[in-house]
Design a protein around this motif. Sequence first.
Motif: not given
Length: 229
Positions: A82-90, A122-133
């Motif tokens: 979902x992140x790669x597809x652009x569905x999750x803000x980062x 992968x871990x960094x993208x997960x962190x960036x998704x969390x930081x986006x909030x």
Amino acid sequence: MKDDLKYETDAEVNTTDLMSGKKITVDEMAVEVFAIELRLRQLARAAEVPDTPVELSDTIDNLRSWASSLRTTGDALSFLARVVAGDVPLSTTFLNAGDPWGAAARGTDRADYGGPAIVPTHWQLTRLAQDAKRAPTTTTYPEAMAGVGLGWESKSASIRRRRERDAAVAREVLLIRCERCGSSDGEQCRTNNGRVSEKPHAGRQREAEATVDGRLGHLGENPVAVPNA
């Protein structure tokens, strides 16, 4: 000569049925992992009543444990898809240090973290998704990675290719006559006293490396060319 130095089997190399295109997508990876997870659970269930009376409880527990681990991996890959597809803000930066990532990280240092995160983990993208909030500005993966990735491959692939290359060189050495000690096809190099050496003479090694590298090719810092890059 038996190829006992080969890093992968032919079955492992054949990955064409895993993907619909030239390269596997993260979404395809997630679906494959879930399929394996289900198969392991089915196998564990079938093993409860085998054809031959043998207690397989430990094996069944192992199968279900592996399946649970794969379920976790599959869930993580599904989110990454979902992140790669652009569905999750980062977040546009890592909030702990304010460093950019993706195309914006080109030309930056980030020495404290092992270099710029041009290609995030992968871990960094997960962190960036969390930081986006709580980030002041956000982006998406396609936006942040525009122009990044041509000819890229993972560290795991680079390590594997290096091992394959080194194994090919070791085989090639034995096909070359050593000008220093006269060892011929299939023979190890020898010392001045005639003792067999594990390592070839430098000239023989250089010739083998040049032959293998010329056959395999190079791409940047990768040991051999990246297919379909």
